[in-house]
Design a protein around this motif. Structure first.
Motif, PDB file in Angstrom:
ATOM      1  N   ASP A 295       0.810  -1.225   0.000  1.00  0.00           N
ATOM      2  CA  ASP A 295       0.000   0.000   0.000  1.00  0.00           C
ATOM      3  C   ASP A 295       0.841   1.271   0.000  1.00  0.00           C
ATOM      4  O   ASP A 295       0.283   2.376  -0.075  1.00  0.00           O
ATOM      5  CB  ASP A 295      -0.908   0.019   1.236  1.00  0.00           C
ATOM      6  N   LEU A 296       2.171   1.143   0.102  1.00  0.00           N
ATOM      7  CA  LEU A 296       2.999   2.316   0.377  1.00  0.00           C
ATOM      8  C   LEU A 296       2.919   3.376  -0.722  1.00  0.00           C
ATOM      9  O   LEU A 296       2.832   4.577  -0.431  1.00  0.00           O
ATOM     10  CB  LEU A 296       4.455   1.883   0.591  1.00  0.00           C
ATOM     11  N   LYS A 297       2.946   2.973  -1.961  1.00  0.00           N
ATOM     12  CA  LYS A 297       2.893   3.959  -3.040  1.00  0.00           C
ATOM     13  C   LYS A 297       1.615   4.787  -2.955  1.00  0.00           C
ATOM     14  O   LYS A 297       1.647   6.024  -3.102  1.00  0.00           O
ATOM     15  CB  LYS A 297       2.986   3.266  -4.399  1.00  0.00           C
ATOM     16  N   ASP A 298       0.500   4.113  -2.690  1.00  0.00           N
ATOM     17  CA  ASP A 298      -0.771   4.833  -2.559  1.00  0.00           C
ATOM     18  C   ASP A 298      -0.783   5.721  -1.320  1.00  0.00           C
ATOM     19  O   ASP A 298      -1.356   6.817  -1.335  1.00  0.00           O
ATOM     20  CB  ASP A 298      -1.932   3.839  -2.502  1.00  0.00           C
ATOM     21  N   ILE A 299      -0.158   5.265  -0.249  1.00  0.00           N
ATOM     22  CA  ILE A 299      -0.121   6.061   0.977  1.00  0.00           C
ATOM     23  C   ILE A 299       0.699   7.329   0.765  1.00  0.00           C
ATOM     24  O   ILE A 299       0.309   8.417   1.215  1.00  0.00           O
ATOM     25  CB  ILE A 299       0.456   5.232   2.147  1.00  0.00           C
ATOM     26  N   ILE A 300       1.825   7.216   0.082  1.00  0.00           N
ATOM     27  CA  ILE A 300       2.645   8.399  -0.208  1.00  0.00           C
ATOM     28  C   ILE A 300       1.815   9.434  -0.961  1.00  0.00           C
ATOM     29  O   ILE A 300       1.865  10.636  -0.670  1.00  0.00           O
ATOM     30  CB  ILE A 300       3.896   7.996  -1.030  1.00  0.00           C
ATOM     31  N   ARG A 301       1.017   8.944  -1.896  1.00  0.00           N
ATOM     32  CA  ARG A 301       0.179   9.853  -2.672  1.00  0.00           C
ATOM     33  C   ARG A 301      -0.943  10.441  -1.808  1.00  0.00           C
ATOM     34  O   ARG A 301      -1.189  11.645  -1.830  1.00  0.00           O
ATOM     35  CB  ARG A 301      -0.407   9.107  -3.870  1.00  0.00           C
ATOM     36  N   SER A 302      -1.608   9.578  -1.047  1.00  0.00           N
ATOM     37  CA  SER A 302      -2.760  10.050  -0.268  1.00  0.00           C
ATOM     38  C   SER A 302      -2.355  10.986   0.867  1.00  0.00           C
ATOM     39  O   SER A 302      -3.155  11.825   1.289  1.00  0.00           O
ATOM     40  CB  SER A 302      -3.529   8.859   0.299  1.00  0.00           C
ATOM     41  N   GLU A 303      -1.130  10.861   1.354  1.00  0.00           N
ATOM     42  CA  GLU A 303      -0.659  11.752   2.418  1.00  0.00           C
ATOM     43  C   GLU A 303      -0.178  13.092   1.874  1.00  0.00           C
ATOM     44  O   GLU A 303       0.241  13.965   2.632  1.00  0.00           O
ATOM     45  CB  GLU A 303       0.456  11.078   3.218  1.00  0.00           C
ATOM     46  N   GLY A 304      -0.235  13.241   0.558  1.00  0.00           N
ATOM     47  CA  GLY A 304       0.093  14.528  -0.054  1.00  0.00           C
ATOM     48  C   GLY A 304       1.554  14.897  -0.014  1.00  0.00           C
ATOM     49  O   GLY A 304       1.909  16.090   0.020  1.00  0.00           O
ATOM     50  N   ALA A 305       2.443  13.899  -0.022  1.00  0.00           N
ATOM     51  CA  ALA A 305       3.885  14.185   0.021  1.00  0.00           C
ATOM     52  C   ALA A 305       4.309  14.970  -1.218  1.00  0.00           C
ATOM     53  O   ALA A 305       3.916  14.657  -2.343  1.00  0.00           O
ATOM     54  CB  ALA A 305       4.667  12.884   0.110  1.00  0.00           C
TER      55      ALA A 305
END
Length: 727
Positions: A541-551
Motif C-alpha cells: 500500500d505504500l505507493k498509494d499512501i505516499i500519494r494520499s498523504e500529499g507528500a
C-alpha cells in the motif's frame, strides 16, 4: 474423526484377486469439446491397464455441435459406449443412468474436465479393495478441495508449469496409507457396487444439477458403516466446473444448504478434517518426490525471522525465480529450534527442527535434494549453520543485506546511531573462510562492496541490485508543482540509526516559517515532536499512501551506509523529488536522476533544514532540476534472470525412496498462521500507549539504549510484523 484406513490384506496381488466386480467408467458430458477430448484420451490410456473395463461417454444433450461430432468418433472403439440423453437430464440423473448401464460393475465417476494418469483406474481399484469397508476412493488433484495437492484445501497452481507425466511418475513410487474422510470428491470417484446396492444411487431429487450429490452419498455410506478413503497413490488433473460456468456459486450455495438440512454435522465434520489435516505428511512426501524429479534446482534461503527488507527481498526473489527454481526457506524460532518452510508463494509446509545440532535438518535436506544454500541473514542461528553447504556438498551464495556477518554489527554505527568507520577495523567476520572461498557473495550496491572489501575479500563476488518486480526503479521524475505549503515526508520504520532524531530536529528548524509540514509515513522508535506520524503500513500500500498523504518531497535521514533501501525504491517509483545523504546506496541509486538533492552525512541539522528550503525554492523555479552528480555505476544487469540460475546449478540427483515412516514422524504443519507471543502482545500494548502525549513525554527522558533493550527483550521484530501477528 479422520484416521488411517488399515489394510486388511497384505499384497497388491491379494487385493487384485479380491475384487469381485468389473469396473465401468462413467463420464457425463455437456460442454467444451477440447477439454473433453483430453479427458477421453486419458481414460482410454488408463483403460488399457484394466482388462474388461468399460467406458461410458454420455452426452447430456449438449448445445455444442462439436461435442456430438467428437463423441461419434469413438463409437466404434472397443470398450467405449457412446450414449446421448434425448433432453438435458442434469449431471446427477446422467451419472445414475451410467451407473445402471454398468450392471454389476464398480463405477468410477470422472468429470469431463479431468485428465487421469495411466494407472489411475488400476490404483483406485487396488485402494478400494485394500479394506472391505471402503465405499469410495478419491485421488489427489490440483483442484479438489480436501483432495487438493499440494495446496490444501484450495485449488493449487504450484506445479501448473510441470508436465503431468512428471507428477504421475512421482505418484508411482511407494504406496501410502489411505485416510478416511467425511466425504469423497466427485471429480474422480471410485464407488464399489456393493456400496451402491446397499446405499442406493446418487440423490437426484435433492441434488439434480450437481454439487453436493457425492457428499450426500458419502454421508449415507458412513451411516451404513462404510468408509470414504482419500488416496495419495494417484493424481488426476482437474480443470474445474466447465459445465456450470457462472452458475457454479449459486449451485454450490444451494447444495450446501440442502446438506446442512439433511446432515446437520456435515460441515463440522469437514471443518474438523481440514483442521486435523491428516494428509499433510502425504502431501509433503509427494511434493518432495515431484520436486526431486523436476528439472528445477532447489534452493534453501536462510534468513532471520524479523521481517523487514530481508523478508521483502527473499519473497520478491522467489517470485522472480518461481518458474525456474523451487524455494525452501529456513528461519530461527528460538535458540533451540528452527523452522523449515517449503513451497512458494503459499508456504505449503512448515517443519520444525532442533537448532545447534543440525543433524535432523541435514538428513531432511539431503533427502530433499538441495542444490544451493543461499544465506541472507543468519541472526538467531547457531554458528554451525554455515556448515550446511559443506555437509550437503552443494553450492552456496551470500547476500550482503547488512554488515552483521562481515563485521559483527548490522549498521556499523556507534551508540548514537552514527556511522563509525572504526567498526570496520575492529569487526569480526562470522562467516568461515571455507564458505567465503566457495561462495558467491552478492552485493546489492557498490557502496556495500567497497566497505566489505576494505577488510574481507571473497573469492567471488558480484554487484547487482535486488530484483523489484512490483516497482519501477527507473521511473521518470514528476515535474514539481508550486503550492502555498508543502509536505516533507520521510518513509519507513525510523530508529536512531535511520535518523529519527534528525527528522525531528529538521522539523523543529522548519516550523517557524509555517510553510512546511513534516510527516513520517511509518513510525519511529519514539514519538517525534513536530512530526505527524501515520503508523505502520503494508508494503503493497505504500505507493498509494505516499500519494494520499500529499507528500511533495521525500526526505531520507539515515546515519549509516544503507546497503540498498527499499524505501528509496518506493520513493523513486513515486516520481517525487528526493533529499538523501551522500552515503551508502543513496548516491549510486539516484545517480543521473533529476530532482535529487544529496547532503553530507555530518551536516548540521539546521543546515539540512536550510537545504530542504533551498531545494523547494529551486523546484518552484525550475520544476525539474537536472542531475548534478553523475556516478559511473557498474552493476551486473539482469543477474537474477539467467546468471543466478546458472550459479545455483542443478546437481546430478541420486535416486532414492523417501520413507513415509520417516516423513510421518516429522513435526509438519500446513497453512501456517503465525501467532504473536505473549511478550509481543505486551509490546504492542505498550507501543500503542507510548504514542499518547503523557507517556511519550515520559519516554523521552529514558536513554535510547534502555528503550532499545526493553524493546528487544520483548521482541526483535518490527512493529509492522508484530502488529500483523497480533491483529
Amino acid at each position: 474423526m479422520p484416521r488411517v484406513v488399515a489394510s486388511d490384506v497384505y499384497s497388491i496381488e491379494e487385493i487384485a484377486c479380491r475384487r469381485e466386480n468389473g469396473v465401468s467408467i462413467v463420464v457425463p458430458i455437456y460442454k467444451n469439446a477440447e477439454v473433453t477430448l483430453r479427458c477421453i484420451l486419458s481414460c482410454l490410456v488408463a483403460l488399457e491397464r484394466m482388462p474388461g473395463a468399460q467406458l461410458y461417454l454420455i452426452n447430456d444433450a449438449s448445445p455444442e455441435r462439436e461435442i456430438k461430432a467428437l463423441l461419434s468418433s469413438f463409437m466404434e472403439h472397443q470398450s467405449v459406449h457412446v450414449l446421448e440423453n434425448q433432453s438435458n437430464l442434469g449431471f446427477v440423473h446422467t451419472v445414475n443412468r451410467g451407473v445402471e448401464l454398468a450392471g454389476n460393475h464398480d463405477v468410477i465417476l470422472v468429470n469431463s474436465d479431468v485428465v487421469v494418469s495411466p494407472d489411475c483406474f488400476e490404483t483406485l481399484a487396488l485402494d478400494a479393495y485394500s479394506n472391505k469397508r471402503i465405499a469410495t476412493v478419491s485421488p489427489f488433484s490440483n483442484n479438489a478441495t480436501i483432495c487438493s495437492f499440494p495446496e490444501f484445501p484450495v485449488e493449487s497452481t504450484t506445479f501448473s508449469d510441470q508436465p503431468l507425466i512428471r507428477l504421475w511418475s512421482a505418484f508411482n513410487s511407494a504406496r501410502l496409507p489411505l485416510i478416511s474422510a467425511p466425504t469423497g470428491v466427485g471429480f474422480c470417484l471410485y464407488i464399489k457396487r456393493r456400496a451402491l446396492i446397499e446405499i442406493g444411487q446418487l440423490d437426484a431429487k435433492n441434488f439434480p444439477r450437481g454439487y453436493g450429490e457425492e457428499n450426500d452419498f458419502c454421508q449415507r455410506a458412513i451411516a451404513h458403516g462404510w468408509m470414504n478413503a482419500i488416496s495419495a497413490n494417484c493424481y488426476a488433473h482437474h480443470e474445474g466446473s466447465i459445465s456450470f460456468g457462472s452458475q457454479k456459486d449459486q449451485l454450490i450455495e444451494r447444495a450446501m444448504q440442502t446438506l446442512d438440512r439433511i446432515y446437520p454435522t456435515y460441515h463440522q465434520q469437514v471443518a474438523q478434517f481440514i483442521s486435523a489435516d491428516p494428509l499433510v505428511h502425504h502431501r509433503l512426501l509427494r511434493y518432495l518426490q515431484v520436486s526431486f524429479q523436476t528439472a528445477s534446482p532447489i534452493v534453501l534461503h536462510v534468513l532471520h525471522n524479523l521481517g523487514g527488507g530481508v523478508r521483502q527481498h527473499v519473497d520478491e526473489l522467489k517470485d522472480v525465480i518461481a518458474k525456474k527454481i523451487i524455494s525452501f526457506e529456513l528461519l530461527p524460532l528460538s535458540s533451540e529450534a528452527c523452522l523449515l518452510r517449503i513451497g512458494h508463494p503459499n508456504r505449503l509446509f512448515s517443519v520444525s527442527f532442533p537448532q545447534g545440532n543440525f543433524s535432523e535438518l541435514l538428513l531432511f535436506l539431503q533427502l530433499a535434494g538441495i542444490d544451493c544454500v543461499h544465506f541472507h541473514q543468519t541472526s538467531g542461528f547457531d554458528a554451525s549453520i554455515y556448515d550446511l553447504p559443506l555437509k550437503l556438498s552443494c553450492k552456496s551464495i551470500i547476500t550482503a543485506h547488512d554488515f552483521q556477518a562481515f563485521f559483527g554489527t548490522p549498521t556499523l554505527t556507534d551508540s548514537n546511531g552514527r556511522f563509525d568507520n572504526a567498526k570496520i577495523e575492529t569487526g569480526v567476520c562470522s562467516i568461515p573462510r571455507a564458505i567465503l572461498d566457495s561462495s558467491l557473495v552478492i552485493f546489492p550496491s557498490l557502496s556495500t562492496k567497497e566497505i566489505v572489501l576494505q577488510k574481507i575479500v571473497p573469492s567471488r563476488h558480484v554487484t547487482t541490485p535486488h530484483p523489484e518486480p512490483g516497482r519501477n526503479t527507473a521511473s521518470d521524475a514528476l515535474p514539481f508543482k508550486r503550492k502555498k505549503s508543502y509536505t516533507i515526508a520521510a518513509v519507513g520504520a525510523l530508529g536512531l540509526e535511520k535518523g529519527a532524531d534528525r527528522l525531528e530536529a529538521v522539523a523543529k528548524e522548519l516550523a517557524p516559517c509555517g510553510k512546511f509540514q513534516v510527516k513520517l509515513i511509518g513510525y519511529a522508535y519514539r514519538l517525534l515532536t513536530g512530526v505527524t506520524t501515520t503508523g505502520p503500513y503494508n508494503d503493497a500500500d505504500l505507493k498509494d499512501i505516499i500519494r494520499s498523504e500529499g507528500a511533495d518531497i521525500l526526505l531520507f535521514t539515515a546515519l549509516w551506509p544503507e546497503t540498498y533501501s527499499y524505501t528509496l525504491s518506493y520513493a523513486i517509483d513515486s516520481g517525487l523529488p528526493i533529499i538523501a545523504p551522500r552515503i551508502g546506496a543513496f548516491s549510486e541509486r539516484t545517480a543521473g536522476r533529476p530532482n535529487v538533492f544529496l547532503y553530507d552525512i555530518d551536516v548540521d541539522n539546521d543546515k539540512l533544514a536550510a537545504l530542504v528550503s533551498e531545494a523547494i525554492a529551486e523546484l518552484e523555479e525550475l520544476a525539474v532540476i537536472p542531475p548534478n552528480e553523475q556516478l559511473v555505476v557498474n552493476y551486473l544487469p539482469d543477474f537474477y534472470v539467467a546468471p543466478y540460475l546458472n550459479e545455483v546449478g542443478l546437481r546430478r540427483r541420486i535416486s532414492h525412496e523417501l520413507d513415509f515412516t520417516y516423513i510421518s514422524g516429522l513435526q509438519v504443519t500446513a497453512r501456517e498462521v503465525e501467532k504473536a507471543t505473549f511478550r509481543e502482545k505486551i509490546f504492542i500494548f505498550l507501543w500503542r500507549y507510548s504514542h499518547t502525549f503523557g507517556v511519550a513525554q515520559l519516554l523521552r527522558l529514558l536513554p535510547f539504549g534502555l528503550k532499545r533493550y526493553l524493546k528487544r527483550s520483548l521482541t526483535r521484530r518490527s512493529v509492522i510484523d508484530v502488529r500483523k501477528r497480533v491483529g
